[in-house]
Design an enzyme around this catalytic site. Structure first.
Site, mmCIF file in Angstrom:
data_model
loop_
_atom_site.group_PDB
_atom_site.id
_atom_site.type_symbol
_atom_site.label_atom_id
_atom_site.label_comp_id
_atom_site.label_asym_id
_atom_site.label_seq_id
_atom_site.Cartn_x
_atom_site.Cartn_y
_atom_site.Cartn_z
ATOM 1 N N THR A 16 -38.831 -50.237 -9.572
ATOM 2 C CA THR A 16 -38.420 -51.472 -8.890
ATOM 3 C C THR A 16 -36.916 -51.554 -8.715
ATOM 4 O O THR A 16 -36.428 -52.035 -7.686
ATOM 5 C CB THR A 16 -38.913 -52.697 -9.686
ATOM 6 O OG1 THR A 16 -40.344 -52.684 -9.721
ATOM 7 C CG2 THR A 16 -38.441 -53.994 -9.054
ATOM 8 N N THR A 89 -40.399 -50.547 -14.496
ATOM 9 C CA THR A 89 -40.692 -51.223 -15.761
ATOM 10 C C THR A 89 -42.139 -51.066 -16.211
ATOM 11 O O THR A 89 -42.453 -51.320 -17.372
ATOM 12 C CB THR A 89 -40.369 -52.733 -15.660
ATOM 13 O OG1 THR A 89 -41.169 -53.308 -14.621
ATOM 14 C CG2 THR A 89 -38.895 -52.946 -15.358
ATOM 15 N N ASP A 90 -43.038 -50.654 -15.304
ATOM 16 C CA ASP A 90 -44.441 -50.520 -15.680
ATOM 17 C C ASP A 90 -44.630 -49.652 -16.919
ATOM 18 O O ASP A 90 -45.510 -49.913 -17.743
ATOM 19 C CB ASP A 90 -45.249 -49.905 -14.526
ATOM 20 C CG ASP A 90 -45.564 -50.902 -13.429
ATOM 21 O OD1 ASP A 90 -45.324 -52.113 -13.631
ATOM 22 O OD2 ASP A 90 -46.051 -50.471 -12.371
#
Length: 325
Positions: A16, A89-90
């Site tokens: 992201t 960030t996943d």
């Protein structure tokens, strides 16, 4: 400042933080490491020399063990004072812990990202990168292993978790952050002890999975998963409990592969001897399951995967979980 003349490598994996909105309205990774660094206000005034590396341009969900093991080898070759890794960030909580287990030495390795894309109002990427660079360049962060820096908090890789799908304060730790960045200073409050490490250059293929236990489970899904993996993490109720109907399936699986017992709660240990009913923690451990102790299921799977990729047998896996967790 103390960070003057220090050097930091910023390595971009995508995610992201590197995404912009496309004409169809969806966000995809498009920004390079140069783009990310150029967008950070105040970075030049720190006096820290930053070198940039484009390593991958992938969503966090698409990173693989092979990507991270190759990254670890690359990190070990860098002649800098610290490293910042930007990614989606996943999977930050997984990749940070993996890097903690396959990199050695005192050089700070800092993982960061963003919850908002670069196209969104209030994008958090630049602030996170600036704080991460400060941490990577600091003497205070040396010897801390891999850490995650988010929202000016410093989290140990072994404790950090993503606990919200969209909030800019998505990352938390139990028992809490090990430090903060405040007034341009890195402040370390807690120093976790060092962990043994694996050599990332010598690994083989392995497949592991997490099976989350739910109300009414009867063991059928556990048996199905067991046919396709070499190791399994069971995310159990409470302090390590499963329905009685799952006990036989787990007993059979534990005879043929390492089966790690973790708690799905997100914090706290798997107990050893408090409960004694069929499917309790003491019953399952007596049947050959391996305690994850305080490791959550996600971290337990990372450790199990690395152990199997480095040819550890079931007894060695059990001993390692006692040491690493």
């Amino acid at each position: 400042m103390a960070d003057n003349a220090r050097s930091v490598a910023v390595i971009s994996l995508g995610g992201t933080i590197a995404m912009t909105t496309q004409t169809d309205g969806g966000a995809t990774p498009t920004l390079s490491a140069d783009d990310l660094v150029a967008a950070v206000p105040g970075l030049a005034s720190t006096g820290i020399h930053v070198e940039v590396h484009d390593f991958r341009r992938l969503p966090g969900a698409s990173l693989a063990f092979s990507d991270l093991l190759e990254l670890a080898v690359t990190v070990e070759t860098l002649t800098v004072d610290g490293v910042v890794i930007t990614q989606g960030t996943d999977t930050i909580e997984e990749t940070a812990y993996l890097l903690d287990l396959v990199t050695g030495g005192d050089m700070p390795i800092v993982v960061t990202g963003a919850m908002r894309t670069a196209s969104m109002a209030g994008a958090d990427g630049p602030a996170n990168v600036l704080a991460a660079v400060r941490v990577a360049a600091s003497a205070e962060a040396r010897g801390q292993g891999c850490v995650v820096v988010f929202g000016e908090e410093i989290h140990a890789a072994r404790w950090v978790r993503k606990t919200h799908a969209t909030s800019p304060t998505a990352f938390t730790s139990y028992p809490g952050p090990i430090g903060y960045v405040a007034e341009e200073r890195v402040r370390i409050m807690t120093r976790p002890g060092p962990l043994p490490t694996f050599d990332p250059r010598y690994t083989s293929a392995a497949r592991t999975a997490i099976a989350t236990i739910g109300l009414g489970d009867d063991g059928t899904v556990l048996q199905a998963i067991g046919e396709h993996v070499q190791g399994l993490v069971v995310a159990a109720f409470g302090a390590g409990h499963v329905p009685m109907a799952c006990v036989d399936a787990l007993t059979d699986l534990a005879k043929s592969m390492p089966v790690v017992l973790a708690t799905r709660t997100g914090a706290g240990p798997v107990l050893q001897r408090t409960y004694g009913f069929p499917g309790s923690e003491s019953d399952l451990l007596a049947r050959g399951l391996i305690s994850a102790n305080t490791l959550d299921p996600v971290k337990a799977r990372i450790l199990l995967q690395l152990l199997l990729m480095t040819s550890h047998d079931k007894d060695e896996v059990a001993q390692s979980f006692s040491t690493f967790s």
